[in-house]
Design an enzyme around this catalytic site. Structure first.
Site, PDB file in Angstrom:
ATOM      1  CB  CYS A 277      -7.240  -9.802  17.833  1.00  0.00           C
ATOM      2  SG  CYS A 277      -7.335  -8.174  18.992  1.00  0.00           S
ATOM      3  CB  CYS A 456      -3.428  -5.698  20.051  1.00  0.00           C
ATOM      4  SG  CYS A 456      -4.538  -6.547  21.124  1.00  0.00           S
TER       5      CYS A 456
END
Length: 526
Positions: A277, A456
């Site tokens: 991430c 994201c």
């Protein structure tokens, strides 16, 4: 009922009764093996009665009776044959548990001397998001598959929730389940860790010395968070104002630090790619700044973001919206600034900074610092024949199959594909891998392809998110029409998605083989 673990996949107990079996199943055992002859004692329950109770609770059962004091090598071989087909973990019982323990020892010796290895249709290395989703996707399409999942952990985490824990939005427990709760009931769970791959022999090596054979391998063991790569970090993390949302036990410390912080210098760091991430390091900064803004103390805090990269975010379309928040929070950006050491007691962080061709080391004082560790492939992956030059598992970016081993696939964070390492990527990869594994089992070429999708949700403030969705090469791949969610702008609807919708989709959708908005793209449709 006294249960004594022998290995991670085998335990023993004294005599079981049919009424004990429900508790055995509740503890996660998938098979029972009786090592006691019937009729040794007058009140002894017959093996057939325990078998009936086991089958009623969905457990496999085997009877390998031996006489105490007269156990032979042939008995060990019979035990080895039984353990080869029983799904694990297995509970063995006799009068006291001693015979079962001895037989297990002889069985391991017999298996080692014969060189035999249990062969499964599919072996999945890793019981995280990618592994469980792939197992469920496979079983959804073929419930009769013989699948083994190699996973040593007893706990499963919803890791995308840790940023929200650090922001005080989620409780830590909200992101945690037992591994038994998410493991598909039809698979054999091998509660051990992989130690190596032998793809030329179609085998996975386990840390307890066993070899597990497969027809098709799916490798998704995740990444290694290398806390030791930054000198001083491992010694000070979780104290001295040093925290990280990249660990379950540390995210609550982030929440406490931010809540109590009133003035001083707050540093946020991001290492070189690849990391899990890529937006998480700056999400920690935005959410912290928003809390300080609401508390009226932001003007008294010097906020600095140090990233080893040369840009704020790798996909340019999302940068303008993020820069609006950088300016709003008056955060100072330090590009090509890599954390290389930390002294928690002195509250000093050392950064290696590149300015053109010049590289210098700069010490920065801090009152709190959010650190993201370097992230690499697990050691047993880096040294394996499956590894690419990067150390991660080499794959074809579309099929996620290994270029040299047609019966090997990889996905998730350990995969060397150039997509973003996110849970959303694994959600899209799992059905692609499932279809291609089924094709490989039939001796056919891959039939589905992955476009590099990753998501994201960049939480820029509590209540608003920039929903970054993109594929290979930074191509925008929005899931929703622009009039509903414009991913390049902060949105309250995107926050609702992150806060309320995605967690149940993860637990009750992705991990159960329900592929909502994740249907695989078939090559024939291209």
């Amino acid at each position: 009922m006294q249960i004594t673990p022998v290995t991670q996949n085998f335990a023993v107990s004294p005599q079981l009764t049919p009424s004990d079996v429900a508790a055995v199943a509740a503890k996660g055992f998938k098979a029972i093996i009786c090592n006691r002859p019937d009729g040794e004692e007058e009140a002894q329950p017959a093996a057939a009665a325990v078998r009936a109770a086991a089958e009623q609770h969905g457990l496999a059962f085997a009877h390998v009776p031996v006489v105490s004091g007269a156990i032979s090598a042939k008995d060990g071989e019979a035990m080895a044959r039984a353990l080869a087909w029983l799904p694990g973990p297995v509970l063995g019982y006799c009068r006291s548990g001693a015979r079962s323990t001895k037989l297990h020892e002889l069985a391991r010796s017999a298996a080692a001397s014969s060189g035999s290895a249990r062969t499964y249709d599919v072996v999945i290395v890793g019981g995280g998001s990618a592994g469980i989703a792939t197992a469920s996707s496979l079983l959804k399409r073929n419930p009769k598959l013989d699948i083994a999942v190699i996973e040593p952990s007893e706990v499963h985490y919803y890791q995308p929730g840790w940023t929200m824990v650090g922001a005080g939005v989620f409780d830590p427990e909200f992101t945690r389940r037992t591994e038994a709760q998410v493991m598909p009931k039809q698979v054999t769970w091998l509660r051990n860790a992989a130690s190596g791959f032998v793809p030329d022999d179609n085998k996975v090596l386990l840390t307890d010395g066993r070899e597990i054979a497969y027809r098709v391998l799916v490798a998704c063991p995740g990444v290694k968070l290398d806390w030791d790569a930054i000198p001083g970090l491992a010694e000070t993390i979780g104290q001295n104002g040093v925290t990280s949302n990249y660990r379950y036990d540390l995210a609550p410390y982030t929440n406490r630090l931010v809540k109590e912080f009133k003035r001083g210098r707050a540093l946020f760091t991001q290492p070189a790619m690849p990391i899990k991430c890529a937006g998480a390091p700056q999400k920690a900064m935005y959410l912290s700044c928003h809390r300080w803004e609401k508390a009226g103390v932001l003007d008294d805090i010097d906020v600095q973001f140090h990233t080893a990269g040369a840009v704020l975010f790798g996909v340019a379309a999302y940068v303008p919206a993020l820069m609006d928040y950088v300016e709003r929070y008056d955060a100072h950006l330090n590009f090509e600034s890599k954390l290389v050491a930390i002294d928690g007691a002195a509250k000093v962080a050392t950064f290696e900074q590149r300015r053109g061709d010049e590289v210098t080391c700069v010490e920065e004082r801090f009152d709190m610092i959010h650190v993201v560790p370097s992230q690499v492939a697990p050691d047993f992956v880096r040294g394996s024949p499956l590894a690419a030059a990067s150390g991660f598992i080499e794959v074809d970016e579309a099929t996620l199959g290994h270029p040299r081993y047609a019966n090997v696939f990889a996905l998730g964070d350990a995969c060397a594909a150039s997509n973003a390492k996110t849970m959303a990527a694994a959600r899209k990869q799992a059905p692609v891998v499932a279809l291609n594994v089924l094709a490989a089992l039939d001796g056919k070429a891959p039939v589905a392809e992955y476009d590099g999708y990753g998501s994201c949700p960049l939480t820029v403030e509590a209540g608003k998110i920039v929903l970054a969705e993109f594929g290979y090469g930074g191509k925008l791949l929005p899931s929703f029409p622009n009039w509903l969610i414009d991913g390049t702008r902060p949105s309250r609807l995107s926050w609702l998605l992150k806060d309320t919708i995605l967690p149940p989709i993860y637990w009750h959708g992705m991990l159960k083989g329900r592929e909502w908005m994740a249907e695989p793209h078939m090559m024939a449709e291209a």
